[in-house]
Write a protein that holds these residues in place. Structure first.
Motif, PDB file in Angstrom:
ATOM      1  N   ALA A 229       0.814  -1.217   0.000  1.00  0.00           N
ATOM      2  CA  ALA A 229       0.000   0.000   0.000  1.00  0.00           C
ATOM      3  C   ALA A 229       0.847   1.267   0.000  1.00  0.00           C
ATOM      4  N   SER A 230       2.138   1.132   0.298  1.00  0.00           N
ATOM      5  CA  SER A 230       3.028   2.305   0.336  1.00  0.00           C
ATOM      6  C   SER A 230       3.471   2.761  -1.051  1.00  0.00           C
ATOM      7  N   TYR A 231       3.194   1.949  -2.070  1.00  0.00           N
ATOM      8  CA  TYR A 231       3.771   2.226  -3.381  1.00  0.00           C
ATOM      9  C   TYR A 231       2.919   3.192  -4.206  1.00  0.00           C
ATOM     10  N   ASN A 232       2.902   4.412  -3.689  1.00  0.00           N
ATOM     11  CA  ASN A 232       2.335   5.558  -4.408  1.00  0.00           C
ATOM     12  C   ASN A 232       3.326   6.709  -4.231  1.00  0.00           C
ATOM     13  N   PRO A 233       3.335   7.673  -5.148  1.00  0.00           N
ATOM     14  CA  PRO A 233       4.378   8.705  -5.117  1.00  0.00           C
ATOM     15  C   PRO A 233       4.529   9.434  -3.791  1.00  0.00           C
ATOM     16  N   GLN A 234       3.426   9.831  -3.158  1.00  0.00           N
ATOM     17  CA  GLN A 234       3.528  10.629  -1.938  1.00  0.00           C
ATOM     18  C   GLN A 234       4.103   9.825  -0.777  1.00  0.00           C
ATOM     19  N   THR A 235       3.579   8.608  -0.582  1.00  0.00           N
ATOM     20  CA  THR A 235       4.054   7.793   0.539  1.00  0.00           C
ATOM     21  C   THR A 235       5.514   7.419   0.367  1.00  0.00           C
ATOM     22  N   LEU A 236       5.889   7.022  -0.841  1.00  0.00           N
ATOM     23  CA  LEU A 236       7.292   6.674  -1.088  1.00  0.00           C
ATOM     24  C   LEU A 236       8.209   7.875  -0.887  1.00  0.00           C
ATOM     25  N   GLN A 237       7.750   9.048  -1.304  1.00  0.00           N
ATOM     26  CA  GLN A 237       8.553  10.248  -1.104  1.00  0.00           C
ATOM     27  C   GLN A 237       8.726  10.541   0.386  1.00  0.00           C
ATOM     28  N   ASP A 238       7.665  10.372   1.154  1.00  0.00           N
ATOM     29  CA  ASP A 238       7.746  10.577   2.602  1.00  0.00           C
ATOM     30  C   ASP A 238       8.743   9.597   3.229  1.00  0.00           C
ATOM     31  N   ILE A 239       8.684   8.344   2.801  1.00  0.00           N
ATOM     32  CA  ILE A 239       9.596   7.325   3.335  1.00  0.00           C
ATOM     33  C   ILE A 239      11.039   7.669   2.999  1.00  0.00           C
ATOM     34  N   SER A 240      11.277   8.078   1.758  1.00  0.00           N
ATOM     35  CA  SER A 240      12.648   8.420   1.351  1.00  0.00           C
ATOM     36  C   SER A 240      13.179   9.599   2.154  1.00  0.00           C
ATOM     37  N   ASN A 241      12.301  10.559   2.458  1.00  0.00           N
ATOM     38  CA  ASN A 241      12.727  11.716   3.252  1.00  0.00           C
ATOM     39  C   ASN A 241      13.183  11.293   4.646  1.00  0.00           C
ATOM     40  N   VAL A 242      12.469  10.339   5.234  1.00  0.00           N
ATOM     41  CA  VAL A 242      12.852   9.859   6.566  1.00  0.00           C
ATOM     42  C   VAL A 242      14.192   9.133   6.500  1.00  0.00           C
ATOM     43  N   PHE A 243      14.376   8.309   5.481  1.00  0.00           N
ATOM     44  CA  PHE A 243      15.662   7.619   5.348  1.00  0.00           C
ATOM     45  C   PHE A 243      16.809   8.617   5.176  1.00  0.00           C
ATOM     46  N   GLU A 244      16.570   9.689   4.449  1.00  0.00           N
ATOM     47  CA  GLU A 244      17.611  10.704   4.296  1.00  0.00           C
ATOM     48  C   GLU A 244      17.927  11.372   5.633  1.00  0.00           C
ATOM     49  N   ARG A 245      16.913  11.572   6.453  1.00  0.00           N
ATOM     50  CA  ARG A 245      17.170  12.159   7.777  1.00  0.00           C
ATOM     51  C   ARG A 245      17.962  11.191   8.657  1.00  0.00           C
ATOM     52  N   ILE A 246      17.640   9.920   8.579  1.00  0.00           N
ATOM     53  CA  ILE A 246      18.405   8.920   9.328  1.00  0.00           C
ATOM     54  C   ILE A 246      19.853   8.910   8.846  1.00  0.00           C
ATOM     55  N   ALA A 247      20.033   8.955   7.529  1.00  0.00           N
ATOM     56  CA  ALA A 247      21.383   8.951   6.956  1.00  0.00           C
ATOM     57  C   ALA A 247      22.181  10.165   7.414  1.00  0.00           C
ATOM     58  N   ALA A 248      21.525  11.308   7.534  1.00  0.00           N
ATOM     59  CA  ALA A 248      22.213  12.528   7.963  1.00  0.00           C
ATOM     60  C   ALA A 248      22.724  12.409   9.391  1.00  0.00           C
ATOM     61  N   THR A 249      22.037  11.583  10.192  1.00  0.00           N
ATOM     62  CA  THR A 249      22.452  11.362  11.581  1.00  0.00           C
ATOM     63  C   THR A 249      23.462  10.228  11.686  1.00  0.00           C
ATOM     64  N   GLU A 250      23.185   9.135  10.975  1.00  0.00           N
ATOM     65  CA  GLU A 250      24.045   7.939  11.025  1.00  0.00           C
ATOM     66  C   GLU A 250      24.943   7.919   9.790  1.00  0.00           C
ATOM     67  N   LYS A 251      25.915   8.787   9.770  1.00  0.00           N
ATOM     68  CA  LYS A 251      26.694   9.027   8.548  1.00  0.00           C
ATOM     69  C   LYS A 251      27.578   7.851   8.120  1.00  0.00           C
ATOM     70  N   THR A 252      27.803   6.906   9.014  1.00  0.00           N
ATOM     71  CA  THR A 252      28.667   5.773   8.673  1.00  0.00           C
ATOM     72  C   THR A 252      27.875   4.525   8.284  1.00  0.00           C
ATOM     73  N   GLU A 253      26.553   4.625   8.292  1.00  0.00           N
ATOM     74  CA  GLU A 253      25.694   3.479   7.949  1.00  0.00           C
ATOM     75  C   GLU A 253      25.277   3.574   6.477  1.00  0.00           C
ATOM     76  N   TRP A 254      25.433   2.490   5.742  1.00  0.00           N
ATOM     77  CA  TRP A 254      25.112   2.509   4.312  1.00  0.00           C
ATOM     78  C   TRP A 254      23.629   2.275   4.030  1.00  0.00           C
ATOM     79  N   LEU A 255      22.950   1.552   4.911  1.00  0.00           N
ATOM     80  CA  LEU A 255      21.562   1.174   4.623  1.00  0.00           C
ATOM     81  C   LEU A 255      20.589   2.351   4.514  1.00  0.00           C
ATOM     82  N   PRO A 256      20.695   3.400   5.337  1.00  0.00           N
ATOM     83  CA  PRO A 256      19.763   4.525   5.145  1.00  0.00           C
ATOM     84  C   PRO A 256      19.890   5.161   3.754  1.00  0.00           C
TER      85      PRO A 256
END
Length: 215
Positions: free
Chosen positions: A39-66
């Protein structure tokens, strides 16, 4: 006294690291679970999810998965995006994130799979003019992933998907696609991710293609 203070500081640092690790795992688990939900596979939801992963990546700079998952969510957004003018900007963001993941985890078959998807997304903007450039690039990344890990089921999913959607005049073959997708399902049956946040997507898509349900 100095020894006591040193031990106290060491214990405090260790506790802080454990708390940070727990927060990271919790945040990643929540977002990966969203990507596991069709159910997440629509443009808005996926964009929201990607934004959260980018925020996690900005905090966990040594982790590749975010970075990896941010790129995955962005390229998936490109695939479900009806406005073709938005595809290249999404592919650009996905490419930037997967390159960051690559800098943290070299020679990863999973990262090569995402790079293949980014190239495939770019083809969608104008298949007649872009296929010759990005088709071989996508295929090269699939082959690289297969060399790195021939047991990765996503390799065969992407290979079968390419055969399924490519016109026969350009090398597509639905019969070969079905054979390759059957291999993908066999690999998925044997596949065990190292953790619940390691890449494990794709089985549902392989089944959809085999059943002729994919668009």
């Amino acid at each position: 006294m100095k020894q006591f203070l040193f031990l106290l500081l060491t214990a405090s640092v260790a506790m802080s690291a454990r708390a940070q690790s727990s927060q990271y795992q919790d945040a990643m688990t929540k977002q990966v679970a969203l990507l596991d939900d069709g159910a997440s596979y629509n443009p808005q939801t996926l964009q929201d999810i990607s934004n959260v992963f980018e925020r996690i990546a900005a905090t966990e700079k040594t982790e590749w998965l975010p970075y990896y998952y941010a790129a995955f969510a962005q390229v998936m957004t490109a695939f479900v995006q009806e406005d073709k003018s938005k595809i290249d900007p999404l592919a650009d963001r996905a490419e930037a994130n997967i390159n960051k993941a690559d800098s943290l985890k070299k020679n990863s078959d999973e990262i090569a799979c995402i790079k293949s998807l980014v190239a495939s997304a770019r083809i969608m903007v104008d298949p007649p003019s872009r296929g010759a450039q990005y088709g071989p690039e996508s295929g090269m990344m699939i082959q690289k992933a297969k060399q790195l890990n021939p047991e990765n089921p996503r390799v065969y999913l992407l290979e079968g998907q390419a055969l399924y959607f490519t016109p026969e005049a350009y090398g597509g073959d639905k019969a070969k696609a079905r054979e390759t997708l059957q291999v993908a399902l066999q690999k998925f049956a044997a596949f065990k991710p190292a953790s619940n946040i390691e890449p494990h997507w794709g089985e549902a898509q392989a089944k959809q293609l085999l059943n002729g349900e994919a668009k």
